[in-house]
Design a protein around this motif. Structure first.
Motif, PDB file in Angstrom:
ATOM      1  N   ARG A 198       5.515  -0.750  17.341  1.00 42.82           N
ATOM      2  CA  ARG A 198       6.543   0.163  17.602  1.00 42.82           C
ATOM      3  C   ARG A 198       6.430   1.620  17.129  1.00 42.82           C
ATOM      4  O   ARG A 198       6.911   2.539  18.006  1.00 42.82           O
ATOM      5  N   PHE A 199       6.146   1.783  15.920  1.00 42.11           N
ATOM      6  CA  PHE A 199       6.104   3.014  15.456  1.00 42.11           C
ATOM      7  C   PHE A 199       4.774   3.800  15.771  1.00 42.11           C
ATOM      8  O   PHE A 199       4.378   5.044  15.308  1.00 42.11           O
ATOM      9  N   ASN A 200       4.025   3.363  16.598  1.00 39.12           N
ATOM     10  CA  ASN A 200       2.775   3.885  17.027  1.00 39.12           C
ATOM     11  C   ASN A 200       1.866   4.339  15.814  1.00 39.12           C
ATOM     12  O   ASN A 200       1.345   5.526  15.767  1.00 39.12           O
ATOM     13  N   MET A 201       1.758   3.500  15.031  1.00 41.67           N
ATOM     14  CA  MET A 201       0.898   3.638  13.714  1.00 41.67           C
ATOM     15  C   MET A 201      -0.672   3.323  14.195  1.00 41.67           C
ATOM     16  O   MET A 201      -0.790   2.672  15.061  1.00 41.67           O
ATOM     17  N   PRO A 202      -1.416   3.522  13.282  1.00 43.13           N
ATOM     18  CA  PRO A 202      -2.981   3.458  13.683  1.00 43.13           C
ATOM     19  C   PRO A 202      -3.205   1.979  13.889  1.00 43.13           C
ATOM     20  O   PRO A 202      -2.979   0.988  13.066  1.00 43.13           O
ATOM     21  N   LYS A 203      -4.185   1.750  14.700  1.00 47.39           N
ATOM     22  CA  LYS A 203      -4.539   0.283  14.890  1.00 47.39           C
ATOM     23  C   LYS A 203      -6.051   0.075  14.059  1.00 47.39           C
ATOM     24  O   LYS A 203      -6.682   0.904  13.850  1.00 47.39           O
ATOM     25  N   TRP A 204      -5.992  -1.375  13.619  1.00 45.64           N
ATOM     26  CA  TRP A 204      -7.359  -1.649  13.051  1.00 45.64           C
ATOM     27  C   TRP A 204      -7.961  -2.661  13.681  1.00 45.64           C
ATOM     28  O   TRP A 204      -7.701  -3.770  13.597  1.00 45.64           O
ATOM     29  N   GLU A 205      -8.979  -1.984  14.566  1.00 43.64           N
ATOM     30  CA  GLU A 205      -9.588  -3.070  15.557  1.00 43.64           C
ATOM     31  C   GLU A 205     -10.689  -3.873  14.808  1.00 43.64           C
ATOM     32  O   GLU A 205     -10.814  -5.058  15.550  1.00 43.64           O
ATOM     33  N   ARG A 219      -5.894   1.481   0.000  1.00 48.95           N
ATOM     34  CA  ARG A 219      -6.467   2.985   0.155  1.00 48.95           C
ATOM     35  C   ARG A 219      -6.909   3.269   1.427  1.00 48.95           C
ATOM     36  O   ARG A 219      -6.555   4.365   1.600  1.00 48.95           O
ATOM     37  N   LEU A 220      -7.450   2.409   2.169  1.00 50.34           N
ATOM     38  CA  LEU A 220      -7.986   2.920   3.562  1.00 50.34           C
ATOM     39  C   LEU A 220      -6.715   2.997   4.452  1.00 50.34           C
ATOM     40  O   LEU A 220      -6.911   4.037   5.272  1.00 50.34           O
ATOM     41  N   TYR A 221      -5.811   2.262   4.220  1.00 49.22           N
ATOM     42  CA  TYR A 221      -4.648   2.050   5.328  1.00 49.22           C
ATOM     43  C   TYR A 221      -3.841   3.375   4.986  1.00 49.22           C
ATOM     44  O   TYR A 221      -3.283   4.122   5.808  1.00 49.22           O
ATOM     45  N   TYR A 222      -3.573   3.753   3.737  1.00 50.64           N
ATOM     46  CA  TYR A 222      -2.957   4.940   3.436  1.00 50.64           C
ATOM     47  C   TYR A 222      -3.384   6.097   3.750  1.00 50.64           C
ATOM     48  O   TYR A 222      -3.006   7.138   4.246  1.00 50.64           O
ATOM     49  N   ALA A 223      -4.900   6.379   3.413  1.00 56.99           N
ATOM     50  CA  ALA A 223      -5.519   7.717   3.679  1.00 56.99           C
ATOM     51  C   ALA A 223      -5.529   7.780   5.032  1.00 56.99           C
ATOM     52  O   ALA A 223      -5.158   8.969   5.276  1.00 56.99           O
ATOM     53  N   HIS A 224      -5.789   6.776   5.857  1.00 58.14           N
ATOM     54  CA  HIS A 224      -5.992   7.086   7.146  1.00 58.14           C
ATOM     55  C   HIS A 224      -4.591   7.515   7.889  1.00 58.14           C
ATOM     56  O   HIS A 224      -4.570   8.437   8.799  1.00 58.14           O
ATOM     57  N   SER A 225      -3.598   6.778   7.455  1.00 61.12           N
ATOM     58  CA  SER A 225      -2.162   7.255   8.013  1.00 61.12           C
ATOM     59  C   SER A 225      -1.846   8.412   7.499  1.00 61.12           C
ATOM     60  O   SER A 225      -1.014   9.297   8.374  1.00 61.12           O
ATOM     61  N   MET A 226      -2.020   8.840   6.303  1.00 60.12           N
ATOM     62  CA  MET A 226      -1.828  10.250   5.956  1.00 60.12           C
ATOM     63  C   MET A 226      -2.533  11.221   6.790  1.00 60.12           C
ATOM     64  O   MET A 226      -1.797  12.390   7.052  1.00 60.12           O
ATOM     65  N   LYS A 227      -3.757  11.200   6.950  1.00 60.83           N
ATOM     66  CA  LYS A 227      -4.623  12.066   7.940  1.00 60.83           C
ATOM     67  C   LYS A 227      -4.073  12.114   9.299  1.00 60.83           C
ATOM     68  O   LYS A 227      -3.671  13.175   9.775  1.00 60.83           O
ATOM     69  N   ASP A 228      -3.545  11.070   9.927  1.00 54.75           N
ATOM     70  CA  ASP A 228      -3.113  10.952  11.123  1.00 54.75           C
ATOM     71  C   ASP A 228      -1.646  11.556  11.252  1.00 54.75           C
ATOM     72  O   ASP A 228      -1.561  12.222  12.203  1.00 54.75           O
TER      73      ASP A 228
END
Length: 392
Positions: A59-66, A98-107
């Motif tokens: 709903r918040f349009n956050m990154p997807k982890w395929e 670590r991966l989730y936070y870092a990727h979301s921050m960049k996005d």
């Protein structure tokens, strides 16, 4: 002109709020670490995002982890007796924070959310009040930065009830069906086994929760990852032989040198708002709603409360942000926080007899097993199972 909001911290609560609010307000995330420092740093916790949290992320349009492998079930063991594997109504997921936070921050940075690199303490937090229309304290387990009032009825523990030992490991054959395994050792503690995705690929999280001073409380003085790995191997062989049988000792190792953690948490619940110098401050996530991790609700509760705060702020977008709005936010969250917390606190002690009987029914009835698995995805059902019969 948009109101401006400062969010202290870039954990689950802070990130979910930033995604949810970025189109309505000017958002600044205040974080001491860069995304790269977080990505290369020490693991912070364990994480399982159940169906409701994954729906909010969408709903918040956050990154997807395929590439992640989804979690379909909850395996329950008492001692070394496997009771059942209950199937979740919706699959869950686990991605290394670590991966989730870092990727979301960049996005978020690419989407126009501002970042301010700063270590915030109690004094500098007060100074931030002058720069923003609202400060949201999402400082996490190390918080809060503001003196939010204690909810004493929901905070009965003066000290940590478990020693938390976490390692992200390769070399463990997965459970079938894919899921989280929960092993309860009465009088000693628990272990969660969680399939997760990291930058290095899929791993198994081994999360031991040892009752302090019990025989399981053996992780002391670990100086490096190699010592930690050896101690974990010994502890699993001694206390969790069903897991040890699935370990390939030639491949058993941490996913990286920072893939382990030892900590202890004193659960504390606080009222999530207060007035400071005539300005409203609100808290969200672990900074105000810190539960013991025994039920795996930390990131899910943080996500829920971020959603409720988001809806409150949008509803009050053109109104004065004061104690009345803070109370509106608290009313939205209080019942759910109460039910999650009371269930979690009950799990810390010996299980009530009627709950033990429910678990035994799950061993004979797959529908009952599925209901019990759903406790973790929808803790209101766990609260009902634990307390409705006790109140009859």
């Amino acid at each position: 002109m948009k109101k401006n909001i400062g969010i202290i911290g870039s954990g689950i609560a802070g990130l979910h709020l930033a995604y949810a609010l970025r189109n309505e307000f000017d958002i600044t995330i205040i974080e001491r670490h860069t995304s790269e420092e977080i990505r290369k740093g020490r693991i912070m916790s364990t994480q399982v995002h159940f169906g409701s949290t994954r729906s909010r992320e969408e709903r918040f349009n956050m990154p997807k982890w395929e590439e992640q492998s989804l979690i379909e079930s909850i395996h329950i063991m008492i001692g070394n007796q496997k009771l059942f594997a209950g199937m979740l109504q919706e699959p869950a997921s686990s991605v290394d924070q670590r991966l989730y936070y870092a990727h979301s921050m960049k996005d978020l940075d690419e989407k126009g959310v501002s970042f301010r690199r700063e270590k915030v303490d109690n004094e500098s937090a007060k100074a931030l009040l002058e720069k923003f229309d609202l400060i949201i304290d999402c400082s996490g387990k190390n918080g809060p930065l503001f003196p939010f009032p204690l909810e004493t009825e929901l905070s009965p523990f003066p000290a940590p009830q478990r020693k938390c030992i976490v390692g992200y490991f390769a070399g463990i054959k997965a459970n079938e069906p894919p899921g989280v395994s929960v092993t309860v050792l009465p009088g000693l503690g628990e272990m969660f086994e969680i399939p997760s995705m990291t930058e290095q690929g899929p791993v198994t999280i081994l999360f031991i929760m040892a009752i302090p001073k019990s025989d399981l409380d053996v992780f002391k003085g670990m100086k490096n990852g190699e010592e930690f790995t050896c101690k974990m191997s010994d502890a699993v062989q001694r206390f969790f032989p069903h897991v040890y049988k699935r370990m390939d000792m030639e491949k058993f190792k941490l996913c990286d040198e920072n893939g382990y953690l030892q900590t202890a948490i004193t659960p504390v619940i606080r009222k999530p708002y207060l007035m400071v110098h005539d300005k409203l401050v609100v808290g969200c996530g672990d900074s105000v709603f810190l539960n013991d991790p025994i039920t795996g609700q930390g990131c899910n509760l943080s996500s829920f409360c971020a959603e409720q705060l988001c809806e409150t702020l949008i509803e009050w977008k053109h109104s004065k942000w004061d104690g009345e709005m803070g109370e509106s936010y608290w009313k939205r969250t209080k019942q759910y926080v109460k039910e999650v917390t009371e269930w979690t606190n009950a799990m810390i002690g010996p299980l009530p007899e009627h709950v033990v009987q429910l678990l035994m029914q799950g061993a004979q009835d797959q529908d009952k097993a599925n209901e019990i698995a759903q406790w973790f995805a929808d803790p209101t059902t766990a609260f009902e199972a634990f307390f409705s019969r006790m109140n009859v």
